[in-house]
Design an enzyme around this catalytic site. Structure first.
Site, PDB file in Angstrom:
ATOM      1  N   ASP A 166       0.825  -1.203   0.000  1.00 26.58           N
ATOM      2  CA  ASP A 166       0.000   0.000   0.000  1.00 26.58           C
ATOM      3  C   ASP A 166       0.863   1.260   0.000  1.00 26.58           C
ATOM      4  O   ASP A 166       1.957   1.280   0.548  1.00 26.58           O
ATOM      5  CB  ASP A 166      -0.911  -0.020   1.236  1.00 26.58           C
ATOM      6  N   ASP A 192      -8.124   5.640  -5.109  1.00 29.14           N
ATOM      7  CA  ASP A 192      -9.192   5.968  -4.172  1.00 29.14           C
ATOM      8  C   ASP A 192     -10.283   6.747  -4.888  1.00 29.14           C
ATOM      9  O   ASP A 192     -10.370   7.972  -4.794  1.00 29.14           O
ATOM     10  CB  ASP A 192      -8.641   6.771  -2.990  1.00 29.14           C
TER      11      ASP A 192
END
Ligand SMILES: *[C@@H]1O[C@H](CO)[C@@H](O)[C@H](O)[C@H]1NC(C)=O
Ligand SMILES: *[C@@H]1O[C@H](CO)[C@@H](O)[C@H](O)[C@H]1NC(C)=O
Ligand SMILES: *[C@@H]1O[C@H](CO)[C@@H](O)[C@H](O)[C@H]1NC(C)=O
Ligand SMILES: *[C@@H]1O[C@H](CO)[C@@H](O)[C@H](O)[C@H]1NC(C)=O
Ligand SMILES: *[C@@H]1O[C@H](CO)[C@@H](O)[C@H](O)[C@H]1NC(C)=O
Ligand SMILES: *[C@@H]1O[C@H](CO)[C@@H](O)[C@H](O)[C@H]1NC(C)=O
Ligand SMILES: *[C@@H]1O[C@H](CO)[C@@H](O)[C@H](O)[C@H]1NC(C)=O
Ligand SMILES: *[C@@H]1O[C@H](CO)[C@@H](O)[C@H](O)[C@H]1NC(C)=O
Ligand SMILES: *[C@@H]1O[C@H](CO)[C@@H](O)[C@H](O)[C@H]1NC(C)=O
Ligand SMILES: *[C@@H]1O[C@H](CO)[C@@H](O)[C@H](O)[C@H]1NC(C)=O
Ligand SMILES: *[C@@H]1O[C@H](CO)[C@@H](O)[C@H](O)[C@H]1NC(C)=O
Length: 858
Positions: free
Chosen positions: A447, A528
């Site tokens: 991530d 996102d």
């Protein structure tokens, strides 16, 4: 540490997540781009110094000099094939450290011949020819005597700097083309736009974390691949800028040509130009430059559930139970950093995840996996074993004064692992051997590895470019390798997986950020995103753009990460997302939970149907994945890829082709009763609507279709055979032994063909032992033939064909005859027509794939 301070840390993490953070972004003018982009007045105008020209059998070398006294540049020209040109331009004395392991550096040149005049050097090799002009310097490249590209036509070549800071820029004009594609990742149309009309910034390639990103924008996102294609009816060309650093790319459409300007934050130019001439040629050549990788495991293609964040093991088990009891398929549950002991990667929170091995074993029984986040940002805390080791051994990225850089990220104060350092690579790989990582079904998501630094507005929330990396011998500034930091991270994690006793199991490494050539370490996402129709729609061009640069597993967070989708959007997203390679839902901490089982039965039923449709086509996806790895053909393809002369397809990016046999045009708009779908190929191309009883439509362009909430317009192309598994299951593993159903989609000459790839779905034996089947199907003259497309391979675990559905079948078929090795075998087929004779189903079959057979309709 006390419970109290732990709570503070968790609150801090939560607050970071809850903020709808907006990453500050620099404009072109605020970076090196502004100066380079200005008009070329005052640029050095380079000449090729003929007196320095040297032509060896495969290489042309010369110096480029400028009358204004700019440093002499070194120029090198090669052909890698007749359709692949390799041009390097560097500063003669400046030694910019480049990782020598890059695959482009393994490109082997082929012989060329040259003819030198007082004005030009003409280089030829087979059907390829390039004319290098010496004053001023430019290169025209021809393929079959057709002008393809002109390097430095506008004399905007720039290359200046020192060993820690510098830039390069190059203009390239492409002839006989109308559209440009590629250079992901941008939230923009598939067909790139002109950026030089005075209102826009160039397309930017600069890894940084971009929550709440703008749509229809040239802004940089979390990944970047400097590979661009241009296309016209008669010509397709590709160009790879082999850069490790930030880039800006200007695009200008002119009549029948496209002008490009590449600006690179590194004083180094290496470009490869693939001269096609078809789009397949160009794309395959582009993909060939990437890291050769392995097939992912089968479960990668199934459905994955993530949220920020499942807080404890009971929640994980509960999610799985709910999926099971609602008959919703599921492969893995993902855990964010919240699973760790107060933000320390490679640890588990002792209270919420007291026995991770037991949890993994519980999941393994059901063929489910756990995917956990790990990042490159290590918590700065004395006593945390990774931090202690990394700080003691110089494994962190450093400040210019030599101290370890510290920035804020998910763990709190963090230092950043220096993946450029081979010793760190070995150490990091060894972390995957930790006891907690050994269980059979634990995988990772890398991530925020652009990498993200929070609260660092002046550096666009990533590492400053003047930080230092080391390979143990010398230092390189971060700016020079910024765009491959995540690549090095993914590569290192990949090594970690292979050092495991897990061999021969294939790894699963999802990565937030990626670059070239490492486009396929694992699944990637479009970032996102937001729960809006615009974000649903943009996921198609974003993943198609990735597909063209050989990123084979791209997906968007189903339902959007931030915001809350209404029920209609939610269902449409599950329907559409089932036709992008990576199928995962993920949502933010501050939105109401939205696992599919939480919805009313009518919504759930549509989601379930979309998922089952995905699972039914897993054999198609898997076959295409293997073909992608072997041939570099993308899995999902824009329409123009197969209809390159059909101009209307050039800008279509709300539909896609899965392989060359399935056209997908999901409903991406709210409240519509009709959609306009483009079917390509002309009057003789037939498309079977699988959403509408195999109704036959012709490839004559746009058609208006009636839709309702259940509709997912998907079409099988006549002339193709599609292998499916139709029994609904809760995991991909559970489908393995289910029989296949073949859909034989007859075309106007009553023929069809197709392929199917089968192996054990899990191990590397397919690669190292040739344990697989690659089957060709061909229906011709009323018989289905199967044959091995790879005679050197074999696999005895393939499920049989249980059923055959023939679309537009011959009439009055009473029975079938099966021949195996020229012997007639009883096969007890049940023969039945339906849909007024338009569908013929042969059932009660058990046809073994391993042995070629012939099945004749009689
Ligand atoms: C960038 O700078 C140039 C002059 O250097 C100016 O013409 C242009 O308008 C600026 N662009 C933006 C978007 O501010
Ligand atoms: C090219 O230029 C460099 C730097 O000016 C010089 O050292 C070198 O000798 C030149 N190469 C040739 C082949 O003349
Ligand atoms: C190159 O040679 C041609 C004749 O062969 C002559 O016309 C031309 O002027 C020359 N160019 C230069 C730059 O010397
Ligand atoms: C490199 O160039 C930059 C900008 O001109 C300068 O600030 C820096 O000090 C130079 N670094 C070295 C190592 O020469
Ligand atoms: C394609 O090539 C044909 C024949 O070479 C030519 O007539 C046509 O104008 C070209 N079309 C484009 C769009 O370049
Ligand atoms: C992380 O875990 C804590 C403790 O269970 C929980 O209160 C918090 O909501 C979780 N944070 C997120 C972002 O899920
Ligand atoms: C797990 O997968 C295997 C095949 O890989 C299958 O035989 C088994 O039935 C599956 N178990 C469950 C619970 O689905
Ligand atoms: C080195 O630079 C960092 C970042 O600018 C600074 O925080 C630190 O105090 C400096 N260390 C020394 C020893 O100067
Ligand atoms: C029909 O399909 C077969 C197999 O794909 C192909 O070879 C043939 O050319 C097709 N016929 C037409 C008219 O498209
Ligand atoms: C199927 O037919 C097409 C022509 O339609 C051909 O290009 C392709 O190679 C054939 N595939 C197989 C596996 O035979
Ligand atoms: C189905 O096939 C089996 C043999 O595989 C045969 O015994 C049975 O009779 C067949 N059933 C029907 C309904 O044809």
């Amino acid at each position: 540490m006390s419970r109290y301070s732990k709570t503070i840390i968790y609150l801090y993490i939560c607050i970071l997540q809850l903020l709808t953070y907006v990453t500050p972004r620099k404009t072109c003018n605020e970076t090196f781009c502004g100066k380079l982009r200005k008009s070329p007045e005052g640029y050095p105008r380079y000449n090729l110094d003929l007196s320095t020209l040297e032509v060896f059998g495969k290489v042309v070398l010369a110096n480029l000099t400028s009358p204004d006294g700019s440093p002499t540049l070194f120029f090198q020209f090669k052909y890698i094939s007749h359709s692949k040109i390799d041009v390097t331009i560097v500063d003669f004395i400046l030694d910019v450290p480049i990782k020598s392991s890059r695959p482009s550096n393994r490109a082997v040149p082929i012989p060329l011949s040259s003819e030198v005049t007082n004005e030009t050097v003409i280089v030829t090799s087979g059907s390829a020819k390039s004319i290098i002009y010496n004053n001023p310097f430019k290169i025209e490249s021809y393929f079959n005597n057709k002008l393809i590209s002109i390097i430095n036509e506008k004399h905007r070549l720039v290359l200046q700097g020192n060993s820690s800071q510098g830039v390069a820029a190059l203009d390239v004009t492409f002839q006989n083309v109308q559209q440009a594609y590629g250079i992901p990742l941008h939230a923009d149309n598939l067909a790139l736009r002109t950026t030089t009309d005075g209102f826009m910034d160039p397309y930017r390639l600069y890894h940084h974390n971009s929550g709440q990103y703008k749509l229809k924008s040239t802004e940089a996102l979390h990944s970047s691949v400097p590979l661009l294609y241009v296309h016209g009816k008669n010509q397709s060309t590709g160009i790879l800028l082999d850069s490790l650093s930030q880039m800006w790319v200007d695009i200008t459409h002119r009549y029948n040509k496209i002008e490009t300007y590449f600006m690179n934050e590194m004083p180094y130019i290496r470009v490869f130009i693939f001269t096609g001439p078809t789009i397949t040629d160009a794309v395959v050549e582009g993909g060939r430059g990437g890291v050769p990788l392995y097939l992912p495991q089968y479960f990668t293609l199934g459905y994955h559930q993530s949220r920020h964040s499942y807080a404890n093991e009971n929640q994980v088990l509960n999610v799985i139970d709910k999926f099971n009891s609602d008959y919703l398929p599921l492969e893995s549950v993902w855990l964010d950093i919240n699973h760790t002991d107060s933000g320390k990667y490679f640890t588990w929170d002792p209270v919420r995840f007291p026995d991770p091995i037991k949890l993994q074993n519980q999941l393994a029984v059901e063929n489910r996996s756990l995917v956990v986040t790990t990042g490159p940002h290590m918590k700065v805390e004395k006593g945390y074993f990774v931090h202690d080791e990394a700080s003691a051994r110089g494994f962190y990225v450093r400040n210019p004064n030599g101290s370890d850089y510290i920035g804020k990220c998910l763990p709190g104060d963090s230092s950043y692992l220096d993946f450029y350092n081979p010793e760190l690579q070995n150490y990091y790989a060894s972390l995957f051997l930790l006891e907690t990582f050994k269980a059979k079904n634990l995988y990772v998501f890398l991530d925020w590895n652009e990498p993200t630094v929070l609260e660092a507005e002046q550096h666009e929330n990533t590492l400053p470019s003047d930080l230092l990396h080391t390979n143990g011998q010398s230092f390189v500034s971060h700016g020079y390798i910024h765009n491959v930091y995540s690549s090095l991270h993914a590569m290192t994690a990949f090594l970690g997986y292979f050092s495991l006793e897990r061999f021969p199991e294939r790894p699963f490494i999802a990565t937030h950020s990626h670059s070239f050539p490492d486009t396929n370490y694992g699944p990637v996402i479009t970032g996102d995103n937001y729960a809006s129709w615009e974000h649903l729609r943009i996921s198609f061009p974003m993943c198609l753009s990735e597909a063209l640069v050989n990123t084979n597993m791209c997906g968007a967070n189903i339902g959007g990460f931030a915001g809350t989708p209404d029920e209609e959007l939610y269902q449409r997203w599950y329907q559409a997302g089932a036709w992008l390679p990576f199928y995962r839902a993920h949502f933010a901490a501050d939105v109401p939970p939205r696992e599919p089982y939480l919805y009313p039965e009518n919504v759930k039923a549509r989601v379930r149907k979309a998922m089952y449709q995905r699972y039914a086509h897993l054999p198609v996806w898997y076959t295409l994945l293997w073909e992608n790895i072997k041939t570099f053909q993308p899995i999902i393809r824009p329409l123009f890829y197969h209809y390159p002369q059909e101009e209307a397809t050039f800008t279509i990016d709300q539909q896609l082709l899965l392989g060359d046999g399935i056209l997908v045009a999901p409903v991406l708009e709210s409240g519509v009763a009709t959609v306009s779908v483009y079917l390509p190929g002309g009057d003789s191309e037939l498309w079977y609507s699988i959403d509408d009883n195999y109704k036959v439509l012709r490839g004559t362009g746009y058609q208006l279709l009636h839709v309702n909430l259940d509709s997912v317009p998907v079409f099988y192309r006549a002339g193709r055979i599609i292998a499916r598994k139709n029994i609904p299951r809760l995991t991909s593993a559970a489908t393995v032994n289910d029989p296949y159903t073949l859909y034989i989609c007859l075309n106007t000459t009553n023929e069809a063909n197709g392929t199917l790839y089968v192996d054990d779905y899990k191990t590397l034996y397919y690669e190292v032992l040739n344990k697989f089947l690659y089957i060709g199907f061909s229906f011709i003259g009323n018989s289905l033939h199967t044959y091995k497309l790879r005679e050197d391979a074999d696999y005895d675990g393939a499920a049989p064909i249980g059923e055959i559905v023939i679309l537009n079948p011959p009439q009055n078929v009473q029975n079938v005859q099966l021949n195996v090795e020229n012997k007639v075998i009883d096969c007890f087929a049940k023969v039945a027509y339906s849909n007024e004779g338009k569908v013929l189903t042969l059932s009660n079959l058990s046809l073994v794939l391993q042995q070629p057979f012939k099945l004749t309709l009689i």
